[in-house]
Design a protein around this motif. Structure first.
Motif, PDB file in Angstrom:
ATOM      1  N   GLY A 136       0.798  -1.225   0.000  1.00 50.96           N
ATOM      2  CA  GLY A 136       0.000   0.000   0.000  1.00 50.96           C
ATOM      3  C   GLY A 136       0.827   1.268   0.000  1.00 50.96           C
ATOM      4  O   GLY A 136       0.338   2.333   0.394  1.00 50.96           O
ATOM      5  N   TRP A 137       2.064   1.187  -0.494  1.00 48.42           N
ATOM      6  CA  TRP A 137       2.951   2.356  -0.506  1.00 48.42           C
ATOM      7  C   TRP A 137       3.032   3.012  -1.876  1.00 48.42           C
ATOM      8  O   TRP A 137       3.564   4.121  -2.003  1.00 48.42           O
ATOM      9  CB  TRP A 137       4.381   1.954  -0.111  1.00 48.42           C
ATOM     10  CG  TRP A 137       4.538   1.314   1.219  1.00 48.42           C
ATOM     11  CD1 TRP A 137       3.821   1.582   2.356  1.00 48.42           C
ATOM     12  CD2 TRP A 137       5.478   0.287   1.569  1.00 48.42           C
ATOM     13  NE1 TRP A 137       4.267   0.801   3.395  1.00 48.42           N
ATOM     14  CE2 TRP A 137       5.281  -0.001   2.943  1.00 48.42           C
ATOM     15  CE3 TRP A 137       6.473  -0.396   0.876  1.00 48.42           C
ATOM     16  CZ2 TRP A 137       6.038  -0.955   3.618  1.00 48.42           C
ATOM     17  CZ3 TRP A 137       7.227  -1.360   1.540  1.00 48.42           C
ATOM     18  CH2 TRP A 137       7.008  -1.628   2.902  1.00 48.42           C
ATOM     19  N   LEU A 138       2.577   2.359  -2.916  1.00 45.35           N
ATOM     20  CA  LEU A 138       2.844   2.806  -4.286  1.00 45.35           C
ATOM     21  C   LEU A 138       2.015   4.021  -4.674  1.00 45.35           C
ATOM     22  O   LEU A 138       0.789   4.048  -4.513  1.00 45.35           O
ATOM     23  CB  LEU A 138       2.559   1.666  -5.267  1.00 45.35           C
ATOM     24  CG  LEU A 138       2.838   1.959  -6.745  1.00 45.35           C
ATOM     25  CD1 LEU A 138       4.322   2.199  -6.979  1.00 45.35           C
ATOM     26  CD2 LEU A 138       2.344   0.795  -7.615  1.00 45.35           C
ATOM     27  N   HIS A 139       2.693   5.022  -5.219  1.00 44.77           N
ATOM     28  CA  HIS A 139       2.016   6.159  -5.852  1.00 44.77           C
ATOM     29  C   HIS A 139       1.832   5.798  -7.324  1.00 44.77           C
ATOM     30  O   HIS A 139       2.801   5.539  -8.041  1.00 44.77           O
ATOM     31  CB  HIS A 139       2.861   7.427  -5.728  1.00 44.77           C
ATOM     32  CG  HIS A 139       2.313   8.593  -6.494  1.00 44.77           C
ATOM     33  ND1 HIS A 139       1.281   9.379  -6.030  1.00 44.77           N
ATOM     34  CD2 HIS A 139       2.657   9.099  -7.722  1.00 44.77           C
ATOM     35  CE1 HIS A 139       1.009  10.319  -6.919  1.00 44.77           C
ATOM     36  NE2 HIS A 139       1.822  10.167  -7.946  1.00 44.77           N
ATOM     37  N   HIS A 140       0.594   5.774  -7.779  1.00 48.05           N
ATOM     38  CA  HIS A 140       0.307   5.347  -9.145  1.00 48.05           C
ATOM     39  C   HIS A 140       0.481   6.511 -10.122  1.00 48.05           C
ATOM     40  O   HIS A 140      -0.495   7.079 -10.626  1.00 48.05           O
ATOM     41  CB  HIS A 140      -1.102   4.763  -9.231  1.00 48.05           C
ATOM     42  CG  HIS A 140      -1.293   3.528  -8.414  1.00 48.05           C
ATOM     43  ND1 HIS A 140      -1.685   3.552  -7.090  1.00 48.05           N
ATOM     44  CD2 HIS A 140      -1.119   2.214  -8.736  1.00 48.05           C
ATOM     45  CE1 HIS A 140      -1.766   2.313  -6.632  1.00 48.05           C
ATOM     46  NE2 HIS A 140      -1.422   1.478  -7.606  1.00 48.05           N
ATOM     47  N   GLY A 141       1.703   6.847 -10.383  1.00 49.27           N
ATOM     48  CA  GLY A 141       2.019   7.940 -11.296  1.00 49.27           C
ATOM     49  C   GLY A 141       3.479   8.317 -11.160  1.00 49.27           C
ATOM     50  O   GLY A 141       4.222   7.733 -10.367  1.00 49.27           O
ATOM     51  N   ASP A 142       3.893   9.288 -11.957  1.00 49.24           N
ATOM     52  CA  ASP A 142       5.282   9.758 -11.953  1.00 49.24           C
ATOM     53  C   ASP A 142       5.323  11.208 -11.509  1.00 49.24           C
ATOM     54  O   ASP A 142       4.618  12.049 -12.084  1.00 49.24           O
ATOM     55  CB  ASP A 142       5.905   9.627 -13.344  1.00 49.24           C
ATOM     56  CG  ASP A 142       6.077   8.168 -13.756  1.00 49.24           C
ATOM     57  OD1 ASP A 142       6.772   7.434 -13.034  1.00 49.24           O
ATOM     58  OD2 ASP A 142       5.513   7.765 -14.798  1.00 49.24           O
ATOM     59  N   ILE A 143       6.134  11.501 -10.509  1.00 45.17           N
ATOM     60  CA  ILE A 143       6.327  12.869 -10.042  1.00 45.17           C
ATOM     61  C   ILE A 143       7.719  13.316 -10.478  1.00 45.17           C
ATOM     62  O   ILE A 143       8.727  12.767 -10.004  1.00 45.17           O
ATOM     63  CB  ILE A 143       6.211  12.963  -8.511  1.00 45.17           C
ATOM     64  CG1 ILE A 143       4.827  12.488  -8.056  1.00 45.17           C
ATOM     65  CG2 ILE A 143       6.456  14.404  -8.048  1.00 45.17           C
ATOM     66  CD1 ILE A 143       4.675  12.398  -6.542  1.00 45.17           C
ATOM     67  N   LEU A 144       7.793  14.269 -11.399  1.00 42.74           N
ATOM     68  CA  LEU A 144       9.082  14.785 -11.853  1.00 42.74           C
ATOM     69  C   LEU A 144       9.495  15.920 -10.925  1.00 42.74           C
ATOM     70  O   LEU A 144       8.910  17.005 -10.948  1.00 42.74           O
ATOM     71  CB  LEU A 144       8.985  15.286 -13.294  1.00 42.74           C
ATOM     72  CG  LEU A 144      10.280  15.817 -13.924  1.00 42.74           C
ATOM     73  CD1 LEU A 144      11.355  14.736 -13.944  1.00 42.74           C
ATOM     74  CD2 LEU A 144      10.026  16.333 -15.331  1.00 42.74           C
ATOM     75  N   LYS A 145      10.496  15.659 -10.091  1.00 42.19           N
ATOM     76  CA  LYS A 145      10.912  16.656  -9.103  1.00 42.19           C
ATOM     77  C   LYS A 145      11.342  17.961  -9.762  1.00 42.19           C
ATOM     78  O   LYS A 145      11.032  19.050  -9.253  1.00 42.19           O
ATOM     79  CB  LYS A 145      12.061  16.100  -8.255  1.00 42.19           C
ATOM     80  CG  LYS A 145      11.678  14.968  -7.341  1.00 42.19           C
ATOM     81  CD  LYS A 145      12.877  14.461  -6.551  1.00 42.19           C
ATOM     82  CE  LYS A 145      13.934  13.877  -7.466  1.00 42.19           C
ATOM     83  NZ  LYS A 145      15.078  13.311  -6.721  1.00 42.19           N
ATOM     84  N   THR A 146      12.045  17.861 -10.885  1.00 47.54           N
ATOM     85  CA  THR A 146      12.486  19.068 -11.580  1.00 47.54           C
ATOM     86  C   THR A 146      11.309  19.982 -11.887  1.00 47.54           C
ATOM     87  O   THR A 146      11.323  21.175 -11.591  1.00 47.54           O
ATOM     88  CB  THR A 146      13.214  18.704 -12.887  1.00 47.54           C
ATOM     89  OG1 THR A 146      14.293  17.827 -12.609  1.00 47.54           O
ATOM     90  CG2 THR A 146      13.739  19.953 -13.573  1.00 47.54           C
ATOM     91  N   GLN A 147      10.275  19.414 -12.491  1.00 46.67           N
ATOM     92  CA  GLN A 147       9.114  20.211 -12.879  1.00 46.67           C
ATOM     93  C   GLN A 147       8.397  20.766 -11.668  1.00 46.67           C
ATOM     94  O   GLN A 147       7.936  21.921 -11.658  1.00 46.67           O
ATOM     95  CB  GLN A 147       8.151  19.354 -13.706  1.00 46.67           C
ATOM     96  CG  GLN A 147       7.137  20.162 -14.498  1.00 46.67           C
ATOM     97  CD  GLN A 147       7.801  20.988 -15.590  1.00 46.67           C
ATOM     98  OE1 GLN A 147       8.527  20.456 -16.421  1.00 46.67           O
ATOM     99  NE2 GLN A 147       7.586  22.300 -15.575  1.00 46.67           N
ATOM    100  N   LEU A 148       8.305  19.967 -10.620  1.00 44.97           N
ATOM    101  CA  LEU A 148       7.626  20.388  -9.401  1.00 44.97           C
ATOM    102  C   LEU A 148       8.312  21.611  -8.794  1.00 44.97           C
ATOM    103  O   LEU A 148       7.662  22.593  -8.408  1.00 44.97           O
ATOM    104  CB  LEU A 148       7.623  19.232  -8.396  1.00 44.97           C
ATOM    105  CG  LEU A 148       6.701  19.363  -7.190  1.00 44.97           C
ATOM    106  CD1 LEU A 148       5.232  19.367  -7.617  1.00 44.97           C
ATOM    107  CD2 LEU A 148       6.967  18.203  -6.216  1.00 44.97           C
ATOM    108  N   ILE A 149       9.641  21.571  -8.736  1.00 43.65           N
ATOM    109  CA  ILE A 149      10.403  22.679  -8.136  1.00 43.65           C
ATOM    110  C   ILE A 149      10.342  23.914  -9.029  1.00 43.65           C
ATOM    111  O   ILE A 149      10.189  25.049  -8.540  1.00 43.65           O
ATOM    112  CB  ILE A 149      11.843  22.230  -7.865  1.00 43.65           C
ATOM    113  CG1 ILE A 149      11.857  21.144  -6.790  1.00 43.65           C
ATOM    114  CG2 ILE A 149      12.715  23.422  -7.432  1.00 43.65           C
ATOM    115  CD1 ILE A 149      13.181  20.423  -6.646  1.00 43.65           C
ATOM    116  N   LEU A 150      10.455  23.733 -10.338  1.00 45.69           N
ATOM    117  CA  LEU A 150      10.351  24.871 -11.258  1.00 45.69           C
ATOM    118  C   LEU A 150       8.991  25.547 -11.138  1.00 45.69           C
ATOM    119  O   LEU A 150       8.888  26.780 -11.185  1.00 45.69           O
ATOM    120  CB  LEU A 150      10.571  24.413 -12.698  1.00 45.69           C
ATOM    121  CG  LEU A 150      11.993  24.026 -13.105  1.00 45.69           C
ATOM    122  CD1 LEU A 150      11.985  23.441 -14.517  1.00 45.69           C
ATOM    123  CD2 LEU A 150      12.935  25.219 -13.031  1.00 45.69           C
TER     124      LEU A 150
END
Length: 287
Positions: free
Chosen positions: A270-284
């Motif tokens: 039950g730990w999985l995030h069903h998707g991709d989080i791009l840290k670069t884009q998030l910070i920008l």
């Protein structure tokens, strides 16, 4: 006609002339383009905050499941781009990072999308743009997320951290000066002469952010880690936590196994995030 008359008598032709004629008549070897680069792989799977304990560190169960044995190591970093994100629009990211006790790391990265898992096609596209096996200034890597893959080419440089303790970061102006001074040629002249340098000169720091990384080894990867990154909330207030599980390997087959196994283990707990989080884009976007 006198020239033809002399050429008909080989005994009178000097050795220098003979060599010149032979060189002119000899078949030339065809020129071949450099081959595609050979990438390494980094599997990156995002976990939900259910993977963290009350202190926002990986839980004991997560550590045990993925071979995480190391204690927390802090790192701070910023991405540099214009307010309109001109570099990002061209697939470039420029990062300044500071790990405690180390020099500053300057990373200039060009990304190429991987469509339908066709890494070879992405490598060929990159080759046509000048990123091939002959350019040893750039390291090729495939980032393999939950649902997508991205090919990147990174140029790494460093800057002295003298005068900066821990993971302290320079001012936006100072960091930009360092990065502009060390800009690699491919970025400096991307699109047109001086375009990249002008864009970087007009950039600012997006960040800094400070994360904690916990290392270990799992399966065929001796470079496993969990990074916990606090970021400001989407509305500009509060704190959200990005949890990234990653594994590095040189082998495509090992990367495929690591990806499948990590997704399965994280899903079962039950730990999985069903998707991709791009840290670069998030910070920008948020800083």
């Amino acid at each position: 006609m006198t020239f033809l008359s002399r050429a008909a008598r080989p005994a009178t032709v000097g050795p220098a002339v003979a060599l010149a004629v032979a060189a002119f008549l000899a078949p030339t070897s065809p020129a071949y383009a450099a081959t595609n680069a050979v990438p390494t792989y980094e599997v990156k799977i995002n976990l939900t905050t259910a993977a963290l304990d009350a202190s926002f560190a990986p839980s004991t169960a997560v550590r045990s499941a993925f071979g995480i044995t190391g204690s927390a190591k802090a790192r701070s970093y910023s991405y540099y781009d214009t307010d309109a994100l001109a570099l990002d629009a061209e697939g470039w990211s420029v990062r300044l990072r500071h790990k405690s006790g180390s020099s500053f790391e300057e990373t200039y990265k060009k990304r190429f999308p991987v469509t339908n898992g066709d890494i070879d096609a992405a490598l060929t596209t990159a080759n046509a743009a000048g990123f091939d096996s002959g350019d040893t200034n750039y390291k090729a890597e495939v980032d393999w997320g939950y649902a997508k893959q991205t090919l990147s080419f990174s140029n790494e440089k460093s800057h002295s951290s003298s005068g900066y303790s821990g993971t302290a970061m320079p001012t936006s102006t100072t960091g930009r000066t360092w990065l502009v001074n060390d800009i690699p040629g491919k970025l400096e002249n991307w699109n047109s002469a001086g375009w990249g340098k002008s864009a970087l000169q007009a950039s600012r720091a997006h960040g800094p952010v400070t994360s904690k990384v916990y290392g270990g080894a799992w399966g065929p990867s001796d470079d496993a880690s969990v990074e916990v990154l606090p970021v400001v909330g989407a509305g500009g207030t509060g704190t959200e936590y990005v949890v990234e599980l990653s594994f590095k390997t040189d082998s495509y087959a090992d990367a495929a196994d690591l990806h499948a196994d990590a997704v399965a283990v994280a899903e079962s707990h039950g730990w999985l995030h069903h998707g991709d989080i791009l840290k670069t884009q998030l910070i920008l976007d948020r800083y």
